[in-house]
Design a protein around this motif. Structure first.
Motif, PDB file in Angstrom:
ATOM      1  N   SER A 135       0.943  -1.063   0.125  1.00 38.87           N
ATOM      2  CA  SER A 135      -0.115  -0.001   0.003  1.00 38.87           C
ATOM      3  C   SER A 135       0.989   1.102  -0.086  1.00 38.87           C
ATOM      4  O   SER A 135       2.116   1.261   0.209  1.00 38.87           O
ATOM      5  N   PRO A 136       0.361   2.387  -0.283  1.00 33.72           N
ATOM      6  CA  PRO A 136       1.202   3.633  -0.305  1.00 33.72           C
ATOM      7  C   PRO A 136       2.071   3.542   0.867  1.00 33.72           C
ATOM      8  O   PRO A 136       1.630   3.733   2.034  1.00 33.72           O
ATOM      9  N   HIS A 180       4.760  -1.708 -10.810  1.00 31.73           N
ATOM     10  CA  HIS A 180       4.040  -1.524  -9.711  1.00 31.73           C
ATOM     11  C   HIS A 180       2.658  -2.370  -9.680  1.00 31.73           C
ATOM     12  O   HIS A 180       2.111  -2.534 -10.758  1.00 31.73           O
ATOM     13  N   THR A 200      -1.086  -3.160  -9.234  1.00 34.81           N
ATOM     14  CA  THR A 200      -2.483  -2.456  -9.325  1.00 34.81           C
ATOM     15  C   THR A 200      -3.588  -3.606  -9.161  1.00 34.81           C
ATOM     16  O   THR A 200      -4.348  -4.043  -9.916  1.00 34.81           O
ATOM     17  N   GLU A 209     -10.094   1.138  -3.477  1.00 30.02           N
ATOM     18  CA  GLU A 209      -9.022   1.531  -2.863  1.00 30.02           C
ATOM     19  C   GLU A 209      -8.783   1.486  -1.414  1.00 30.02           C
ATOM     20  O   GLU A 209      -7.823   0.639  -0.921  1.00 30.02           O
ATOM     21  N   ASN A 250      -5.843  -1.108   0.154  1.00 30.33           N
ATOM     22  CA  ASN A 250      -4.933  -0.662   1.077  1.00 30.33           C
ATOM     23  C   ASN A 250      -4.947  -1.367   2.656  1.00 30.33           C
ATOM     24  O   ASN A 250      -4.111  -1.630   3.274  1.00 30.33           O
ATOM     25  N   SER A 266      -2.254  -1.730  -3.559  1.00 34.51           N
ATOM     26  CA  SER A 266      -2.563  -0.202  -4.062  1.00 34.51           C
ATOM     27  C   SER A 266      -3.636  -0.417  -5.136  1.00 34.51           C
ATOM     28  O   SER A 266      -3.826  -1.427  -5.742  1.00 34.51           O
ATOM     29  N   GLN A 294      -3.458   5.157  -6.926  1.00 30.36           N
ATOM     30  CA  GLN A 294      -2.431   5.297  -6.220  1.00 30.36           C
ATOM     31  C   GLN A 294      -1.016   4.871  -7.013  1.00 30.36           C
ATOM     32  O   GLN A 294       0.107   5.633  -6.802  1.00 30.36           O
TER      33      GLN A 294
END
Length: 305
Positions: free
Chosen positions: A214-215, A231, A233, A240, A244, A249, A253
């Motif tokens: 996650s971010p 990355h 997805t 979202e 998370n 992500s 994001q």
């Protein structure tokens, strides 16, 4: 360099997407190099559909110990041994990787006939082979998880052979030293500096390959300015919060990170099995609306860096 995606699904396989695994073909003219990032179940079988042989693998980098990134490793190690390949292999990954690998081999009565080194890593530079370096960054996931930044060292610029000949330097061993930026003394006593006859260095390429995340704080430094960012997805923007909560992500994001980190290209992968081809296209479009230079990975896709 080129990236070859062997598996692009998240969690479970689909009819068209296998579990996570990505090859990095270094394509160095004088040094063989084939690296594998993650090794989900069925990775060795996926390799059979490519031009690459597990015996050519030099290094394997595991992001974390969830099964969809790891369960293909014991089979690949054993098959590599049974094929008679004696080339050394080094595996990098988080704590527990050694126990998992050694236990799987021991309980199955298996072994490797080639030198096998397992290095359990922490964040920071983990490798520099003289041509490139690899740095691990901590990511945000339920298990200890890393992303890997691969950076080629800059290459010396072209040597101005015409100017050297005009200066009375004959082709030969001196050219090799000057190409390396060294200084040489000619027979007449003159000193020639290689730096005076070299064009500007050629910038090396860079790739950021994320594990599940996650971010998080480390993501920007991992991705900053790379030519290619790979990355996950896992879910679309509308999901979202769910993504998370499970250490993943969304499309939005991933695309925002690519934009903020000024990467050259974004390749999205690790797609939930809930998305069919039409759904995957929607994921791509959500990313492209924020970061146009986004491409969607699929099994056996090849991307040049």
């Amino acid at each position: 360099m080129e990236l070859i995606f062997l598996g692009t699904s998240a969690g479970v396989p689909t009819r068209t997407r296998n579990m996570t695994a990505t090859l990095l073909n270094l394509q160095h003219p004088t040094q063989a190099g084939l690296w594998l990032f993650d090794c989900g179940e069925g990775t060795q079988h996926q390799m059979l559909s490519t031009a690459f042989n597990p015996g050519k693998l030099e290094r394997i980098f595991i992001s974390h110990l969830h099964g969809d990134h790891l369960f293909g490793l014991p089979g690949l190690l054993c098959s590599r041994s049974m094929s008679g390949h004696a080339h050394p292999l080094t595996i990098y990954g988080p704590r527990g990787l050694r126990e998992f690998t050694e236990t799987a081999l021991r309980l199955s009565g298996s072994w490797t006939d080639y030198p096998l080194e397992i290095i359990e890593i922490t964040a920071g530079e983990i490798l520099d082979d003289g041509l490139r370096k690899v740095t691990a960054f901590t990511l945000e996931h339920p298990l200890e998880c890393y992303g890997y930044r691969i950076e080629e060292h800059d290459k010396p610029g072209a040597l101005d052979a015409k100017a050297l000949k005009a200066a009375g330097v004959k082709p030969g061993p001196h050219f090799q030293d000057l190409k390396a930026g060294k200084s040489v003394v000619l027979e007449d006593g003159r000193q020639i500096h290689g730096a005076d006859y070299l064009a500007a260095p050629i910038a090396g390429k860079s790739v950021a390959i994320f594990g599940d995340t996650s971010p998080c704080a480390g993501a920007y430094e991992l991705a900053k300015g790379v030519d290619v960012m790979v990355h996950e997805t896992t879910l679309d923007t509308s999901m979202e919060e769910k993504a998370n909560s499970r250490g993943h992500s969304s499309t939005r994001q991933a695309a925002l990170l690519a934009k903020e980190a000024c990467v050259g290209r974004l390749i999205i992968t690790h797609v939930s099995s809930r998305y069919d081809d039409k759904g995957c296209q929607r994921l791509l479009e959500e990313c492209q609306a924020i970061f146009p230079a986004t491409e969607l990975a699929y099994d056996f896709a090849v991307f040049t860096v």
